[in-house]
Design a protein around this motif. Structure first.
Motif, PDB file in Angstrom:
ATOM      1  N   ILE A 105       0.866  -1.174   0.000  1.00  0.00           N
ATOM      2  CA  ILE A 105       0.000   0.000   0.000  1.00  0.00           C
ATOM      3  C   ILE A 105       0.902   1.224   0.000  1.00  0.00           C
ATOM      4  CG2 ILE A 105      -1.639   1.394   1.315  1.00  0.00           C
ATOM      5  CD1 ILE A 105      -2.990  -1.088   2.264  1.00  0.00           C
ATOM      6  N   ASP A 106       0.721   2.080  -0.973  1.00  0.00           N
ATOM      7  CA  ASP A 106       1.516   3.301  -1.101  1.00  0.00           C
ATOM      8  C   ASP A 106       0.746   4.435  -0.424  1.00  0.00           C
ATOM      9  OD1 ASP A 106       2.967   5.517  -1.818  1.00  0.00           O
ATOM     10  OD2 ASP A 106       3.195   4.948  -3.927  1.00  0.00           O
ATOM     11  N   LEU A 107       1.047   4.680   0.841  1.00  0.00           N
ATOM     12  CA  LEU A 107       0.337   5.696   1.611  1.00  0.00           C
ATOM     13  C   LEU A 107       0.530   7.089   1.030  1.00  0.00           C
ATOM     14  CD1 LEU A 107       1.202   4.412   5.205  1.00  0.00           C
ATOM     15  CD2 LEU A 107      -1.020   4.278   4.068  1.00  0.00           C
ATOM     16  N   GLU A 108       1.721   7.380   0.531  1.00  0.00           N
ATOM     17  CA  GLU A 108       1.989   8.707  -0.009  1.00  0.00           C
ATOM     18  C   GLU A 108       1.202   8.951  -1.293  1.00  0.00           C
ATOM     19  OE1 GLU A 108       6.209   9.100  -0.386  1.00  0.00           O
ATOM     20  OE2 GLU A 108       6.526   9.312   1.772  1.00  0.00           O
ATOM     21  N   GLN A 134      -4.318  17.486  -1.822  1.00  0.00           N
ATOM     22  CA  GLN A 134      -4.533  16.382  -0.892  1.00  0.00           C
ATOM     23  C   GLN A 134      -6.015  16.171  -0.591  1.00  0.00           C
ATOM     24  OE1 GLN A 134      -1.263  17.268   2.329  1.00  0.00           O
ATOM     25  NE2 GLN A 134      -1.642  15.075   2.191  1.00  0.00           N
ATOM     26  N   PRO A 135      -6.407  14.911  -0.367  1.00  0.00           N
ATOM     27  CA  PRO A 135      -7.768  14.662   0.102  1.00  0.00           C
ATOM     28  C   PRO A 135      -7.882  15.074   1.566  1.00  0.00           C
ATOM     29  CG  PRO A 135      -6.513  12.622   0.114  1.00  0.00           C
ATOM     30  CD  PRO A 135      -5.623  13.673  -0.507  1.00  0.00           C
ATOM     31  N   SER A 136      -9.096  15.200   2.065  1.00  0.00           N
ATOM     32  CA  SER A 136      -9.278  15.407   3.497  1.00  0.00           C
ATOM     33  C   SER A 136      -8.828  14.148   4.224  1.00  0.00           C
ATOM     34  CB  SER A 136     -10.745  15.697   3.807  1.00  0.00           C
ATOM     35  OG  SER A 136     -11.539  14.544   3.523  1.00  0.00           O
ATOM     36  N   SER A 137      -8.583  14.255   5.523  1.00  0.00           N
ATOM     37  CA  SER A 137      -8.181  13.071   6.286  1.00  0.00           C
ATOM     38  C   SER A 137      -9.261  11.999   6.234  1.00  0.00           C
ATOM     39  CB  SER A 137      -7.886  13.452   7.744  1.00  0.00           C
ATOM     40  OG  SER A 137      -6.626  14.097   7.841  1.00  0.00           O
ATOM     41  N   GLU A 138     -10.526  12.432   6.230  1.00  0.00           N
ATOM     42  CA  GLU A 138     -11.636  11.473   6.160  1.00  0.00           C
ATOM     43  C   GLU A 138     -11.631  10.731   4.835  1.00  0.00           C
ATOM     44  OE1 GLU A 138     -16.381  12.008   5.894  1.00  0.00           O
ATOM     45  OE2 GLU A 138     -15.524  12.578   7.836  1.00  0.00           O
ATOM     46  N   GLN A 139     -11.442  11.466   3.749  1.00  0.00           N
ATOM     47  CA  GLN A 139     -11.397  10.811   2.449  1.00  0.00           C
ATOM     48  C   GLN A 139     -10.146   9.953   2.312  1.00  0.00           C
ATOM     49  OE1 GLN A 139     -13.514  10.185   0.388  1.00  0.00           O
ATOM     50  NE2 GLN A 139     -12.570   9.739  -1.571  1.00  0.00           N
ATOM     51  N   PHE A 140      -9.051  10.393   2.902  1.00  0.00           N
ATOM     52  CA  PHE A 140      -7.832   9.580   2.927  1.00  0.00           C
ATOM     53  C   PHE A 140      -8.123   8.229   3.585  1.00  0.00           C
ATOM     54  CE2 PHE A 140      -4.142   8.195   5.485  1.00  0.00           C
ATOM     55  CZ  PHE A 140      -3.228   7.942   4.473  1.00  0.00           C
ATOM     56  N   GLU A 141      -8.851   8.246   4.696  1.00  0.00           N
ATOM     57  CA  GLU A 141      -9.222   6.995   5.369  1.00  0.00           C
ATOM     58  C   GLU A 141     -10.081   6.119   4.472  1.00  0.00           C
ATOM     59  OE1 GLU A 141      -9.308   8.828   9.926  1.00  0.00           O
ATOM     60  OE2 GLU A 141     -11.162   8.488   8.804  1.00  0.00           O
ATOM     61  N   SER A 164       7.590  15.213   3.473  1.00  0.00           N
ATOM     62  CA  SER A 164       8.421  16.302   3.989  1.00  0.00           C
ATOM     63  C   SER A 164       7.766  17.647   3.687  1.00  0.00           C
ATOM     64  CB  SER A 164       9.811  16.256   3.353  1.00  0.00           C
ATOM     65  OG  SER A 164       9.739  16.646   1.993  1.00  0.00           O
ATOM     66  N   SER A 165       8.428  18.730   4.115  1.00  0.00           N
ATOM     67  CA  SER A 165       7.930  20.066   3.801  1.00  0.00           C
ATOM     68  C   SER A 165       7.865  20.283   2.294  1.00  0.00           C
ATOM     69  CB  SER A 165       8.841  21.122   4.441  1.00  0.00           C
ATOM     70  OG  SER A 165       8.437  22.428   4.097  1.00  0.00           O
ATOM     71  N   TYR A 166       8.716  19.589   1.556  1.00  0.00           N
ATOM     72  CA  TYR A 166       8.758  19.696   0.104  1.00  0.00           C
ATOM     73  C   TYR A 166       7.800  18.694  -0.563  1.00  0.00           C
ATOM     74  CZ  TYR A 166      13.141  22.093   1.260  1.00  0.00           C
ATOM     75  OH  TYR A 166      14.076  22.943   1.801  1.00  0.00           O
ATOM     76  N   GLY A 167       7.123  17.895   0.247  1.00  0.00           N
ATOM     77  CA  GLY A 167       6.389  16.740  -0.269  1.00  0.00           C
ATOM     78  C   GLY A 167       5.173  17.035  -1.107  1.00  0.00           C
ATOM     79  N   ALA A 168       4.629  18.260  -1.026  1.00  0.00           N
ATOM     80  CA  ALA A 168       3.446  18.585  -1.823  1.00  0.00           C
ATOM     81  C   ALA A 168       3.809  19.028  -3.235  1.00  0.00           C
ATOM     82  CB  ALA A 168       2.636  19.682  -1.137  1.00  0.00           C
ATOM     83  N   ILE A 169       5.090  19.339  -3.454  1.00  0.00           N
ATOM     84  CA  ILE A 169       5.526  19.846  -4.754  1.00  0.00           C
ATOM     85  C   ILE A 169       5.329  18.778  -5.832  1.00  0.00           C
ATOM     86  CG2 ILE A 169       7.500  20.692  -6.078  1.00  0.00           C
ATOM     87  CD1 ILE A 169       8.602  21.870  -3.503  1.00  0.00           C
ATOM     88  N   GLY A 170       4.615  19.147  -6.875  1.00  0.00           N
ATOM     89  CA  GLY A 170       4.381  18.224  -7.984  1.00  0.00           C
ATOM     90  C   GLY A 170       3.245  17.250  -7.762  1.00  0.00           C
ATOM     91  N   GLY A 203       1.635  15.145   5.219  1.00  0.00           N
ATOM     92  CA  GLY A 203       1.081  16.434   4.849  1.00  0.00           C
ATOM     93  C   GLY A 203      -0.069  16.761   5.791  1.00  0.00           C
ATOM     94  N   ALA A 204      -1.230  17.018   5.215  1.00  0.00           N
ATOM     95  CA  ALA A 204      -2.418  17.350   6.013  1.00  0.00           C
ATOM     96  C   ALA A 204      -3.266  16.125   6.343  1.00  0.00           C
ATOM     97  CB  ALA A 204      -3.271  18.376   5.270  1.00  0.00           C
ATOM     98  N   CYS A 205      -2.872  14.959   5.851  1.00  0.00           N
ATOM     99  CA  CYS A 205      -3.639  13.732   6.096  1.00  0.00           C
ATOM    100  C   CYS A 205      -3.082  12.989   7.305  1.00  0.00           C
ATOM    101  CB  CYS A 205      -3.590  12.813   4.874  1.00  0.00           C
ATOM    102  SG  CYS A 205      -4.387  13.488   3.407  1.00  0.00           S
ATOM    103  N   PHE A 206      -3.984  12.473   8.147  1.00  0.00           N
ATOM    104  CA  PHE A 206      -3.576  11.720   9.315  1.00  0.00           C
ATOM    105  C   PHE A 206      -3.898  10.241   9.130  1.00  0.00           C
ATOM    106  CE2 PHE A 206      -3.186  15.803  11.215  1.00  0.00           C
ATOM    107  CZ  PHE A 206      -2.306  15.647  12.274  1.00  0.00           C
TER     108      PHE A 206
END
Length: 233
Positions: free
Chosen positions: A57-60, A78-85, A68-74, A111-114
């Motif tokens: 499973i590729d969580l990223e 992001q989905p909401s945490s709920e949609q991520f779940e 990382s702080s650079y992780g959103a580049i490209g 990022g913003a997903c938990f």
């Protein structure tokens, strides 16, 4: 239905579905963790493991963020945490419970997903963590390839977000390097922080076994093959 879609009614509605999603993450599975410092190419190695027949499973990829702080580049928004779940559950529920599943070592938030707590706890107490140890110089080269192609302003903004963690002098050196388009120096300085942060997170794991694998080259396919040779059956 009249528009041509195949539809079903959820018994209990969306609330029941959400309870089902969260409960599913408590169901134990044979988890193995792929670890390594920033720039080790863990995601590519994970995909090579999948090509070799392993469950992954590729969580990223689900979170649209590289951590990382650079992780959103490209990445896409992001989905909401709920949609991520919900998206995570869609893959989690399809796994063969009789076979192991590989996950990349992550912090609780991507990022913003938990990551949901029951899932996160299973990761912390996984059967085994394979730590791929790749030289810093090789990791710097990968990071330059991955990020130097993006908007220069995005790199400046990402560096600003970790200014306090880097420290004033290191932050100043990064900004100076960015003005010269010296991305190797940017990666080198950033890794001073990220390597310490990763090793601290690694020390907090409660996995049953840690296997360290030294690798000298950035070759995900070859590394995946070595992992399969050393991992506990």
């Amino acid at each position: 239905r009249t528009a041509g879609f195949v539809v079903n009614t959820l018994e209990g509605g969306y609330k029941a579905y959400r309870n089902h999603v969260l409960t599913a993450f408590t169901q134990p599975k044979n988890i193995l963790i792929l670890g390594g410092k920033t720039g080790s190419g863990k995601t590519d190695i994970l995909h090579e493991l999948a090509k070799g027949g392993e469950q992954v499973i590729d969580l990223e990829a689900i979170a649209h963020h590289k951590g990382s702080s650079y992780g959103a580049i490209g990445q896409a928004p992001q989905p909401s945490s709920e949609q991520f779940e919900n998206l995570l559950h869609a893959q989690w529920s399809q796994l063969d419970p009789e076979r192991r599943v590989w996950l990349e070592d992550e912090s609780r938030h991507i990022g913003a997903c938990f990551i949901p707590l029951p899932f996160w706890e299973q990761m912390q107490y996984a059967q085994e963590l394979v730590f791929v140890d790749i030289p810093k110089e090789v990791r710097i080269q990968r990071l330059v390839r991955e990020y130097a192609c993006y908007d220069h302003q995005l790199l400046l903004e990402a560096s600003e977000r970790i200014k306090k963690r880097l420290g004033g002098q290191h932050y100043k050196e990064i900004i100076e390097a960015l003005t010269k388009y010296d991305y190797a120096t940017v990666a080198d300085i950033s890794l001073n922080y990220y390597d310490k942060a990763y090793l601290y997170g690694l020390s907090q794991h409660r996995v049953k076994q840690v296997t360290r694998l030294e690798v000298q080259e950035d070759n995900p396919a070859a590394t995946a093959k070595k992992i399969m040779e050393v991992v506990t059956a």
